[in-house]
Design an enzyme around this catalytic site. Sequence first.
Site, PDB file in Angstrom:
ATOM      1  CD  GLU A   1      -5.418  -3.872  -2.416  1.00 58.28           C
ATOM      2  OE1 GLU A   1      -5.587  -3.362  -3.543  1.00 58.28           O
ATOM      3  OE2 GLU A   1      -5.328  -5.088  -2.231  1.00 58.28           O
TER       4      GLU A   1
ATOM      5  CG  HIS B   1       3.569 -11.044  -3.737  1.00 54.79           C
ATOM      6  ND1 HIS B   1       3.961 -10.741  -5.010  1.00 54.79           N
ATOM      7  CD2 HIS B   1       2.220 -10.943  -3.724  1.00 54.79           C
ATOM      8  CE1 HIS B   1       2.888 -10.472  -5.754  1.00 54.79           C
ATOM      9  NE2 HIS B   1       1.826 -10.586  -4.999  1.00 54.79           N
TER      10      HIS B   1
END
Lengths: 389, 364
Positions: free
Chosen positions: B93, B162
Site C-alpha cells: 500500500e 479489519h
Amino acid sequence: MALSRLTSRSNGISRPLSTAFGRFISTDTTPITIETSLPFTAHLCDPPSRSVESSTQELLDFFRTMALMRRMEIAADSLYKAKLIRGFCHLYDGQEAVAIGMEAVITKKDAIITAYRDHCIFLGRGGSLYEVFAELMGRQDGCSKGKGGSMHFYKKDSSFYGGHGIVGAQVPLGCGIAFAQKYVKEEAVTFAMYGDGAANQGQLFEALNISALWDLPSILVCENNHYGMGTAEWRAAKSPSYYKRGDYVPGLKVDGMDAFAVKQACKFAKEHALKNGPIILEMDTYRYHGHSMSDPGSTYRTRDEISGVRQERDPIERIKKLVLSHDLATEKELKDMEKEIRKEVDDAIAKAKDCSMPEPSELFTNVYVKGFGTKSFGADRKEVKAALP
Amino acid sequence: MWGILRQRGIDGGGLSLRRTRSASVSARSYAAGSKEMTVRDALNSAIDEEMSADPKVFVMGEEVGQYQGAYKITKGLLEKYGPERVYDTPITEAGFTGIGVGAAYAGLKPVVEFMTFNFSMQAIDHIINSAAKSNYMSAGQINVPIVFRGPNGAAAGVGAQHSQCYAAWYASVPGLKVLAPYSAEDARGLLKAAIRDPDPVVFLENELLYGESFPISEEALDSSFCLPIGKAKIERQGKDVTIVTFSKMVGFALKAAEKLAEEGISAEVINLRSIRPLDRATINASVRKTSRLVTVEEGFPQHGVCAEICASVVEESFSYLDAPVERIAGADVPMPYAANLERLALPQVEDIVRAAKRACYRSK
C-alpha cells in the site's frame, strides 16, 4: 520486557494427547538418517547437508501431528460452511511441513510470529484443538477468549506472538522480538513468517536492514505458496527468488513440502542467526485451499495444478511413504491412527460447540493492562458504560 | 415512505458544470416500473462511465483486474479497458499509493482501491502529506485529482484489525474531501463526482451495503449524473427529532424512524453523504426545526464524526435545542470477534430509538 518462563525445554513437539500411538512404537528413538528430496539452494552461505538426522519417534510424530493439522483445517472448512466460523478463515492445509519441521529443532524460548494463516503454528507451539475450535467459533474458552478470531491466535508462554491481520506487519514485529532476545542475552531466535505476497512489503526491508546492522537473531521465513491471494508471484514480484531478496543477508531456498528439509534448514538458520544475525529461509510450499474461505482458489490457478501438487508433493504422503519404507507401521496402523485423529478433532469440536460465548462484560476487558478507571462506553454511552480497571 | 429530496446542484468553486435539477419531493420512492440497482453495480457503473469519458482515469489496487475485484466492484473493467487502464498491484500500500499520488501530481486521475481502509494506514502518510496538503503547500500549482476508495468500517466477524471506521480521521484533514455513500444513487452520484473532482477524495464504502439493492431513478442512471459534494440528503422528513448519520447507519436510522413513528415520534433522518465538507447548514436547519439531535456513527466515539456534528449544533443552534445532544457510536473498544460481543460493540436500531426517545424526554 518480561519474557515467558518455561519449566521444560523440549526439542520435539509438546502434544498434550500424544500417547495415542503408544500401541505401535512408544519411545523408540532409534536414529534414522533421511535424505531431503531436493538440495538446498544457498545465497551468501554454504548450504547444510541433505542428510537429516531423525529418529523413528520423530518420523511417527511428524506423521501424526501433520495428519492432525490437516484434519483440523479440513474440519474448520466444514465449520465455516456451516456458518459456525465467521469472518475470515485462512487455512494451512498443504503447508504443514513448514510448521512441523520448524518445531522439531527449536525450543519454547525461540519465538515464532506469523500472519493470519496461523492455526497450525499455534497447534505446533502447544496449543490445543479445543482452544483452536473454541476461538474459531467465538467462545470463551478460545485461546483469545473468543475476542480475536481466526487471525489472532497467540500463545505467549510458548513464545508464539500471533496471529496478525495486516500483511507484512509481523516481520518488523518479529525482528523486534529478536531484538529483545538479544537485549536480554537469551540465546534464542525469532522466526518471523510471511508469504510471497508480503515479501514485497517495504517494512520487511527496513526491518531486515536494521536486523543486519544490529546483528539481531531474526530468521525471516518466507512461506512461498506462489500466490498472494489471487495474484501469482510472477505478477507481484520482479524477483521471485525470495531467499535472495535480502541482498546482503544470506538465504536458503528449501523444499517446504519436505518436513526434513525444513527441519534441517531451521536448525541451520538458528545456528547462523545466533552467531551472525539475520538469515532468510524461503520455503517452497503450496496451499490447497484458496487464500481464505471466501476465495475458491480456482479462478487464478488450475485444478490440475492443485491436484498435481497433491499427488506429487503432499507433505503427509511423503512422511507416510517414509514410515512405511522404514517399517515403522503398517498401512492399517496408519489408517487407524488417522481414524483416531478424526475422532480427536470431532471430540474437540463437539466440546467447543458446547462452550458458551464470552460474557458481555468481556467487551471491556483487556483494553489496557492498567486503565486507571477510565470510562469506556458501549454503543449507547448513556446506557452501557464501564470503568476500565 | 420517505421523500426523495432532489437538490439543485450548486457548485463550489471551480468544479465542472453539473446538470441542475428542479427540487421536488415525491411521496413515494417507487414509481411504476422503477429500476433497482445494487450498490456494487452502482459503483462499477460509475467507474466504468468515468473511465469511458476520460482517458486519464485509471484504476489501481490489489486484485482489481484479473481477480475482478476482491468485492467485485471493478468487475469487467480489465476486460473492457485493458491493462493500461486497470492495474493489479502487489500487496504494498505505501508504495502503490505513493505512486498513485505521484501520477495525480503529473495530471492523471487515479482511482486507488484499498481492499479495506484498514490497509490505508500503511499509506496514510501519502494520503495526508503527499495528497491532502499539496495544493496548499504549492499555492495551487500541484493539485491532486485522486480518489482513494474501498470498504470502510465493520463487516461481519472480521475482528479488531479489519473493522475500524476511518471517517473521523480523514475528515479532520483540510485538503481532503471525504464522502460516504449509502444508497445506490449515492454510490453512483458521489463516486462520479469524486472522480471528476480536482482534489483528493477519500471515498468510504461499506462492504455490507455492496449487495443491497435500492431503487434508482432514470436520471441517476444517466452517464452525466453527479451528486454535489458537501450536501447532505434528507432521507425522511420529520418534526420531532433530527437523526444524522452516514453509510450503513442511514439504513438503521430509517428503521429506527419507523419504530419511532409507531410511538408518535416523527424523526427526520439526514444522510450526510459528505463527511468533509460537512453540510452544517442542512444539519442546523433541521435541528432548528426539531430542537433535538441524535447523531449516529459506527466508528469509535471519542473525537468522532458525531462529536463534530454535536459541537457544530451546540455552537450554531444552542438556543434552539430543547434537549442535550445524543451520540450513538461504536463501543470504545477494539472490535471483538465473538458474535455476541460484536453486536454489543456496534450501534443497533434499538440504540438509536432509545436515544431519540431520551431526546424527546420519553421514558423507555
